[in-house]
Structure formats: C-alpha cells, structure tokens
Scaffold this active site. Structure first.
Site, PDB file in Angstrom:
ATOM      1  N   ASP A   3       0.829  -1.203   0.000  1.00 32.73           N
ATOM      2  CA  ASP A   3       0.000   0.000   0.000  1.00 32.73           C
ATOM      3  C   ASP A   3       0.862   1.251   0.000  1.00 32.73           C
ATOM      4  O   ASP A   3       2.079   1.179   0.181  1.00 32.73           O
ATOM      5  CB  ASP A   3      -0.956   0.006   1.219  1.00 32.73           C
ATOM      6  CG  ASP A   3      -0.292  -0.513   2.496  1.00 32.73           C
ATOM      7  OD1 ASP A   3       0.942  -0.505   2.573  1.00 32.73           O
ATOM      8  OD2 ASP A   3      -1.015  -0.927   3.413  1.00 32.73           O
ATOM      9  N   ASP A  58      -7.642  -2.456  14.215  1.00 31.54           N
ATOM     10  CA  ASP A  58      -9.042  -2.627  13.793  1.00 31.54           C
ATOM     11  C   ASP A  58      -9.209  -3.817  12.862  1.00 31.54           C
ATOM     12  O   ASP A  58     -10.261  -3.974  12.244  1.00 31.54           O
ATOM     13  CB  ASP A  58      -9.567  -1.339  13.142  1.00 31.54           C
ATOM     14  CG  ASP A  58      -8.828  -0.977  11.850  1.00 31.54           C
ATOM     15  OD1 ASP A  58      -7.906  -1.719  11.443  1.00 31.54           O
ATOM     16  OD2 ASP A  58      -9.174   0.063  11.242  1.00 31.54           O
ATOM     17  N   HIS A  86      -7.452  -4.480  10.080  1.00 34.03           N
ATOM     18  CA  HIS A  86      -7.123  -4.322   8.656  1.00 34.03           C
ATOM     19  C   HIS A  86      -5.869  -5.114   8.312  1.00 34.03           C
ATOM     20  O   HIS A  86      -4.997  -5.308   9.155  1.00 34.03           O
ATOM     21  CB  HIS A  86      -6.982  -2.845   8.263  1.00 34.03           C
ATOM     22  CG  HIS A  86      -5.801  -2.115   8.808  1.00 34.03           C
ATOM     23  ND1 HIS A  86      -5.900  -0.900   9.459  1.00 34.03           N
ATOM     24  CD2 HIS A  86      -4.472  -2.390   8.808  1.00 34.03           C
ATOM     25  CE1 HIS A  86      -4.700  -0.480   9.811  1.00 34.03           C
ATOM     26  NE2 HIS A  86      -3.810  -1.370   9.434  1.00 34.03           N
ATOM     27  N   GLU A 140      -9.699  -1.527   5.372  1.00 37.62           N
ATOM     28  CA  GLU A 140     -10.329  -1.185   6.643  1.00 37.62           C
ATOM     29  C   GLU A 140     -11.649  -1.949   6.810  1.00 37.62           C
ATOM     30  O   GLU A 140     -12.162  -2.532   5.845  1.00 37.62           O
ATOM     31  CB  GLU A 140     -10.600   0.327   6.688  1.00 37.62           C
ATOM     32  CG  GLU A 140      -9.331   1.194   6.626  1.00 37.62           C
ATOM     33  CD  GLU A 140      -8.526   1.186   7.928  1.00 37.62           C
ATOM     34  OE1 GLU A 140      -8.544   0.201   8.680  1.00 37.62           O
ATOM     35  OE2 GLU A 140      -7.855   2.212   8.188  1.00 37.62           O
TER      36      GLU A 140
HETATM   37  C1  F6R Z   1       1.457  -1.557   6.099  1.00 39.53           C
HETATM   38  C2  F6R Z   1       0.194  -2.204   6.210  1.00 39.53           C
HETATM   39  C3  F6R Z   1      -0.593  -2.219   7.477  1.00 39.53           C
HETATM   40  C4  F6R Z   1       0.243  -2.516   8.715  1.00 39.53           C
HETATM   41  C5  F6R Z   1      -0.626  -2.447   9.959  1.00 39.53           C
HETATM   42  C6  F6R Z   1       0.182  -2.710  11.209  1.00 39.53           C
HETATM   43  O1  F6R Z   1       1.969  -1.719   4.776  1.00 39.53           O
HETATM   44  O2  F6R Z   1      -0.219  -2.731   5.247  1.00 39.53           O
HETATM   45  O3  F6R Z   1      -1.607  -3.176   7.369  1.00 39.53           O
HETATM   46  O4  F6R Z   1       0.824  -3.778   8.581  1.00 39.53           O
HETATM   47  O5  F6R Z   1      -1.197  -1.189  10.029  1.00 39.53           O
HETATM   48  O6  F6R Z   1       1.109  -1.698  11.363  1.00 39.53           O
HETATM   49  P1  F6R Z   1       2.266  -1.815  12.462  1.00 39.53           P
HETATM   50  O7  F6R Z   1       3.131  -2.962  12.034  1.00 39.53           O
HETATM   51  O8  F6R Z   1       3.009  -0.514  12.381  1.00 39.53           O
HETATM   52  O9  F6R Z   1       1.603  -2.062  13.765  1.00 39.53           O
END
Ligand code: F6R
Length: 260
Positions: free
Chosen positions: A66, A135, A137, A142
């Site tokens: 992303d 959440d 995702h 989301e």
């Molecule tokens: C990032 C992504 C997100 C993160 C998620 C957890 O490319 O796709 O899904 O993996 O937000 O983020 P952290 O690892 O910072 O807790």
C-alpha cells in the site's frame, strides 16, 4: 492456518528462514512487502543474512502492499521511502525490482489497475509479509472492505490514523486520509501469507482473525479461507486466543515433514 507463539526475535528468525528458503530455491521469487513496525526485525535479519551469509535478492522482485495518497514524494513516511530505508536499499535488489502502488498518480484508478497488472505479469506473489491493524485491517483494507476487493483507493479509519500518528510527530492531522492499497482479493492470491503481530494492542484483532467469524468488520478474517497462512505472534498478541495452548502444543510437536 498455522499459529506460532514465540518471542519477537524468534518470530523474525522464523519469517527470515522462510523468505531465505524461497530466495535460495526459486529462480525468480516474488516477495510481498509490508510497511509499519511489525516487519522491521524481519528486514533487519534479512539484511544481516545478505551481508554475512550471501543471501541475494538479485533474482527477486518485490511488491509493496500500500501507499499513502497525498503525501510528498520526499516525505520519510511515504511508504516507498519507508521500504527503501527498511530493506530495499540495504540488500541487492536490481534497479526497478521493488514496486509500489503510485499514490501520487493523477489517475488513481488507472494506477491501481496498473499495479494489479504488474503483479500478474510477475506471476503473482510467492510470499506476502503482512501486519495487522488494531481494527483488523490487512494492508489498508479497513473494516467494511469487500472480501473480494482489488487494488483501489481507501479512506483510512480514525483508529488507523491515530495508530499511525506516532510516525507523524504524534499529530493525527498530519496522517493522510487516503491510500492506495492492494485489495483483500489481491492479497488472497499470494501463495503463502506470513502475518506478524506483536503487542497487546493487537490481541483482539488476532483473536478475531484466527478464531472469529469471517466478516468484513474484521477484514483479516478472510485469511481463514487461504490454504497457506502462517501467523507469527508474541505472547501479548496471542493473549486473547481461546486455543492458545493448542497452538503452542501443535507447534512444539510439529513433525519434521511438515513444512513451515
Ligand atoms: C502496512 C500495512 C498495514 C500494517 C498495519 C500494522 O503496509 O499494510 O496493514 O501492517 O497497520 O502496522 P504496524 O506494524 O506498524 O503495527
């Protein structure tokens, strides 16, 4: 779905072992890279193996999950820059081998379609590293995301922007509202999914993902439908798992013949 509960260092070693095996056995391996904090130890370990154990990425390609929309090209939190710093420029990927969705394109729908085409032309993703949001995702799908979604623009939840404010001087208003993200349907086509989660703030999302009913309200639950998922969690992230003891027992008694 295999659930492995271990300390953070061990989880990073296990993920790096799986990636190393792929890099050493596949002629043209395709990796999927996540940003955020969760995979950083994995990237450090891969970088160490590149420097000390001749682990090479010269025949590999990688695709990011992303990218923020509306963030300056030179912003350190632009995911392209984050991945360059975390891994891409620390190992020997050939020029142009690490791809990301173009969040600054004028035509974001066309950029999303291009990205899907590039993944397909590479033959799909062999191993996708994932984190999980509080959440539920994965990538930036989301709650409410279609379980069949493809790469597209999404609006980040307030929860995700609050979680990521730590990368933006603790100022939620500086966290972009939009992103271009691989869809859940896109992610589900990767051949092996390796999800890493650490810390108690991930415990409910991990519980829902592994043990909850499949629902767009917890997008990561779609992984229950994938034939090859490895969930790597520390004790805190595993703390709400109803069958935690069973997963520990299964891993401790894993037969030699059962590939990781
Ligand atoms: C990032 C992504 C997100 C993160 C998620 C957890 O490319 O796709 O899904 O993996 O937000 O983020 P952290 O690892 O910072 O807790």
């Amino acid at each position: 779905m295999e659930v492995v509960i271990a300390d953070e260092d061990t989880l990073a070693l296990l993920a790096a072992d799986t990636i190393e095996r792929l890099l050493r056995t596949e002629a043209a391996p395709v990796l999927g890279l996540a940003t955020g904090s969760s995979p950083l130890r994995i990237y450090d370990e891969l970088t160490r193996r590149h420097a000390e154990a001749a682990l090479s990425f010269t025949h590999a390609q990688a695709f990011m999950l992303d990218e923020y929309v509306g963030i300056a090209d030179d912003h350190p939190q632009r995911y392209r820059n984050v991945i360059d710093t975390a891994i891409a420029t620390r190992v020997d990927f050939p020029d142009g081998a690490v791809h990301g969705p173009d969040g600054s394109a004028d035509d974001l729908a066309a950029a999303a379609a291009d990205y899907e085409r590039m993944i397909a032309e590479a033959g799909g993703i062999d191993l996708q590293i994932l984190g999980i949001g509080t959440d539920g995702h994965i990538a930036f799908n989301e709650p409410g995301s279609s379980l069949a979604s493809r790469t597209r623009v999404k609006t980040l939840t307030r929860q995700t922007r609050a979680d990521n404010a730590r990368f933006f001087d603790d100022d939620i208003d500086r966290v972009p509202n939009h992103c271009l993200t691989q869809g859940l349907g896109t992610i589900m086509e990767a051949r092996h999914l390796v999800l890493i989660a650490v810390g108690g703030n991930k415990a409910e999302a991990v519980h829902q993902m592994v043990e909850g009913p499949i629902s767009a309200m917890w997008p990561a639950t779609v992984l229950q439908l994938h034939p090859h998922v490895t969930v790597l969690v520390d004790d805190q992230a595993a703390s709400r798992l109803q069958l935690g003891d069973y997963y520990r027992h299964a891993y401790e008694n894993k037969p030699e013949w059962q590939n990781f």
